[in-house]
Design a protein around this motif. Structure first.
Motif, PDB file in Angstrom:
ATOM      1  N   CYS A  65      15.080 -75.636 -36.673  1.00 50.03           N
ATOM      2  CA  CYS A  65      16.035 -75.455 -37.776  1.00 50.03           C
ATOM      3  C   CYS A  65      17.478 -75.559 -37.275  1.00 50.03           C
ATOM      4  CB  CYS A  65      15.818 -74.100 -38.439  1.00 50.03           C
ATOM      5  SG  CYS A  65      14.221 -74.000 -39.267  1.00 50.03           S
ATOM      6  N   VAL A 111       8.920 -69.844 -38.857  1.00 48.93           N
ATOM      7  CA  VAL A 111       9.148 -69.109 -37.605  1.00 48.93           C
ATOM      8  C   VAL A 111      10.108 -67.950 -37.857  1.00 48.93           C
ATOM      9  CG1 VAL A 111      10.097 -69.251 -35.261  1.00 48.93           C
ATOM     10  CG2 VAL A 111       8.662 -71.104 -36.146  1.00 48.93           C
ATOM     11  N   GLU A 112      11.182 -68.204 -38.643  1.00 44.06           N
ATOM     12  CA  GLU A 112      12.163 -67.150 -38.886  1.00 44.06           C
ATOM     13  C   GLU A 112      11.568 -65.985 -39.683  1.00 44.06           C
ATOM     14  OE1 GLU A 112      13.077 -70.431 -39.349  1.00 44.06           O
ATOM     15  OE2 GLU A 112      15.238 -70.678 -39.026  1.00 44.06           O
TER      16      GLU A 112
HETATM   17 ZN   LIG Z   1      13.044 -72.392 -38.300  1.00 44.35          ZN
END
Ligand SMILES: [Zn+2]
Length: 621
Positions: A20, A71-72
């Motif tokens: 990202c 993922v975050e």
């Molecule tokens: Zn990410």
């Protein structure tokens, strides 16, 4: 006084454990909530900071944006470590003379404030044992780490904290110095030097909040206190110096308490019925709402809760901070003069009821919730007990006025655990050789080059190197503008543009500044008009054209210039005939009042000289 610094700098390399982008975003989509609970580790111990935070029972709300992946939000395991970010961290380590580790192992570090969706922050030691020379003094660099930034706090309501995920996972290079810094100003100098070194890699993010400092401060005889998350470099020295002052005050109070054999009683006394006839103030409000008033007895504390010899800090504030951290607005204590909250008669009655002598003090905790009142009383009593020993080690928040405020206990030491989802990365000889061969220019060398290559004054060059605008300076100069004008624009004219209170500083794009300088150089308006046009852009003029129009600086052509000058000379024709060239100064003032900023000052002066020469009386003889 001993001060150590931890500098955290965001990198512009893409996120550390996913692909990202590292730009922040105001758009949000998905929102979800979580709670964090403290659990004991394999050795059955629970982290003190985690237990404290969990006891507050907060709900954490996370806002995910269009540029965030799973993922975050911790719904998907992290990807491997961002190699480019690691290169930057290793480069910084080499510049600081550090010894890189053989293998980078990512660890999980407990984070208790909900700012990470996982409940931990991923961090990796990259290098150790370096040094940095600042102002002729050698400071130890203990470690260079690479870690992920936390989520961005965007709001807090009662019982809830909101975070945005755009900042979570941005790579941070962390540089920790040894406790070799001896004063506030020195702390600021060291932070400045480290900041310049980080920016020399050209891979860092710029703007407010992209570099943050933690300060570890201990006064002689005091304790390590961590002031966490300082964003304003100019206040760094003040935070250090004031923290030293606070610790000195607490030590002085401790000595007094020791002389008196003081002690704080842990068990509060319920004095609700004693105060039931109070009419107004916070104590009365709590009683009327069906709550309780608890009193803590502090034997030997009388006179020591308020200011000592005009000190800004006071023990009473330390106790009130504990109440606030535990969820209550404030406390009332017996060193406060009698007033609305507690009239003099009530003071006396309480002293009698609590069996207190002239050297004793009391603290009142009033709350509509008896349960919360008990929790607050326990926290305040514990803090008062520590006052007898001296300075408690703790984490404090920086405030905008240079003071700090209690935030939570220092985290325990045992809060690191291997991150088994991320494979370790070997630091090879080849990699180090490649980085060593392309080390960036050091700040001191850059400063020298700006002076010799661009003819900048050393002070101006220093402002560029140690400020945040060096990269932009070089980019704009590359586009063909004179270095002196660009340096003045970035270091003086731009920062001086006023913005409304609380608004972020005016920050036009590089393209906008390029266009602005081009227009001034092309004679659309005079160079002295640059600040005025900037002011118009800052206050919302849509585009340069309109800003120039609103500033009333649209340039005059040579014909109009000649007409204006002729008119002014004619108005003072007697003076011109009599004094000749000596009339230049007063007339120049008149001309500039009309034309300032609309044409280059030198051209205006030349035109005026020519006009005077035409009209003055022929020289006698
Ligand atoms: Zn990410």
């Amino acid at each position: 006084m001993k001060v150590g610094l931890e500098v955290h700098q965001q990198l512009a390399t893409g996120k550390l454990f996913c692909a990202c982008p590292t730009e922040l975003s105001e758009t949000t989509g998905l929102t979800f909530v979580r709670r964090l609970r403290a659990a004991s580790g394999e050795e059955r111990a629970t982290d003190a900071a985690a237990a404290f935070q969990a006891s507050r029972g907060l709900l954490y709300r996370y806002e995910s944006g269009p540029s965030n992946c799973l993922v975050e939000s911790d719904e998907e395991p992290p990807r491997p470590l961002n190699e480019e970010a690691l290169d930057v961290a290793l480069t910084v380590a080499l510049l600081l003379g550090c010894r890189p580790v053989d293998e980078v192992e990512v660890m999980r570090k407990i984070v208790v404030d909900g700012s990470n969706t996982t409940g931990f922050q991923r961090t990796a030691l990259v290098a150790v044992d370096g040094h940095l020379e600042v102002g002729g003094k050698r400071h130890a660099i203990l470690a260079v780490c690479l870690e992920e930034d936390a989520a961005r706090k965007v709001g807090a309501a009662s019982g809830e904290v909101a975070y945005r995920l755009d900042r979570l996972g941005i790579p941070l290079v962390e540089i920790a110095t040894g406790p070799t810094i001896a004063s506030g100003p020195e702390a600021r100098q060291v932070a400045q030097e480290i900041g310049a070194l980080l920016r020399a890699t050209r891979r860092v993010r710029r703007g407010i909040g992209t570099i943050r400092e933690d300060l570890n401060v201990s006064a002689d005889g005091g304790q390590r206190v961590e002031v966490k998350g300082v964003q304003e470099l100019r206040l760094l020295g003040e935070y250090a110096d004031r923290e030293e002052g606070r610790q000195r005050l607490l030590l002085k109070v401790r000595d007094q308490l020791a002389l008196r054999g003081a002690r704080a009683e842990a068990e509060p006394v319920d004095v609700t019925s004693e105060l039931s006839e109070l009419r107004d103030g916070p104590v009365a409000a709590a009683v009327k709402a069906g709550g309780v008033v608890l009193a803590l007895r502090l034997h030997g504390f009388h006179g020591l809760l308020g200011a000592q010899d005009g000190s800004e800090e006071r023990l009473g504030r330390e106790l009130a901070d504990q109440a606030r951290a535990a969820g209550l607005g404030g406390i009332v204590h017996s060193d406060e003069p009698p007033g609305r909250a507690l009239p003099a008669a009530a003071h006396e009655r309480l002293r009698g009821r609590l069996g207190l002598g002239g050297r004793d003090a009391f603290v009142l905790i009033a709350d509509r919730s008896p349960e919360r009142a008990r929790r607050v009383a326990a926290a305040v009593a514990a803090r008062a007990a520590v006052a007898v020993e001296g300075v408690p080690g703790e984490t404090r928040d920086p405030l905008p006025d240079g003071r700090t405020r209690y935030s939570r206990p220092l985290p325990g030491r045992d809060r690191l655990y291997p991150e088994t989802d991320v494979p370790p990365v070997a630091v090879t000889e080849e990699r180090l050789a490649r980085l060593q061969a392309s080390l960036p220019e050091r700040p001191s060398a850059t400063l020298g080059r700006l002076v010799s290559e661009h003819g900048l004054a050393p002070e101006l060059a220093g402002q560029l190197v140690y400020g945040a605008d060096l990269e932009r300076f070089e980019e704009i100069v590359r586009r063909g503008h004179p270095a002196g004008a660009v340096a003045r624009l970035l270091t003086q004219e731009l920062p001086a543009i006023p913005v409304p209170d609380g608004a972020p500083p005016f920050d036009p794009s590089t393209d906008q500044l390029d266009e602005l300088l081009r227009a001034a150089e092309g004679g659309r308006f005079a160079k002295e008009g640059v600040p005025e046009v900037l002011r118009q852009l800052a206050s919302g003029a849509p585009g340069l054209e309109e800003a120039v129009r609103r500033s009333g600086l649209s340039g005059v052509d040579p014909d109009e210039l000649a007409r204006v000058v002729e008119r002014i000379v004619q108005a003072q024709i007697a003076l011109v005939r009599e004094k000749g060239e000596a009339a230049f100064s007063p007339l120049m003032g008149d001309v500039m009042r009309e034309l300032r900023g609309r044409r280059d000052g030198r051209e205006i002066a030349d035109e005026l000289r020519r006009a005077i020469a035409r009209h003055r009386a022929p020289a006698a003889g």
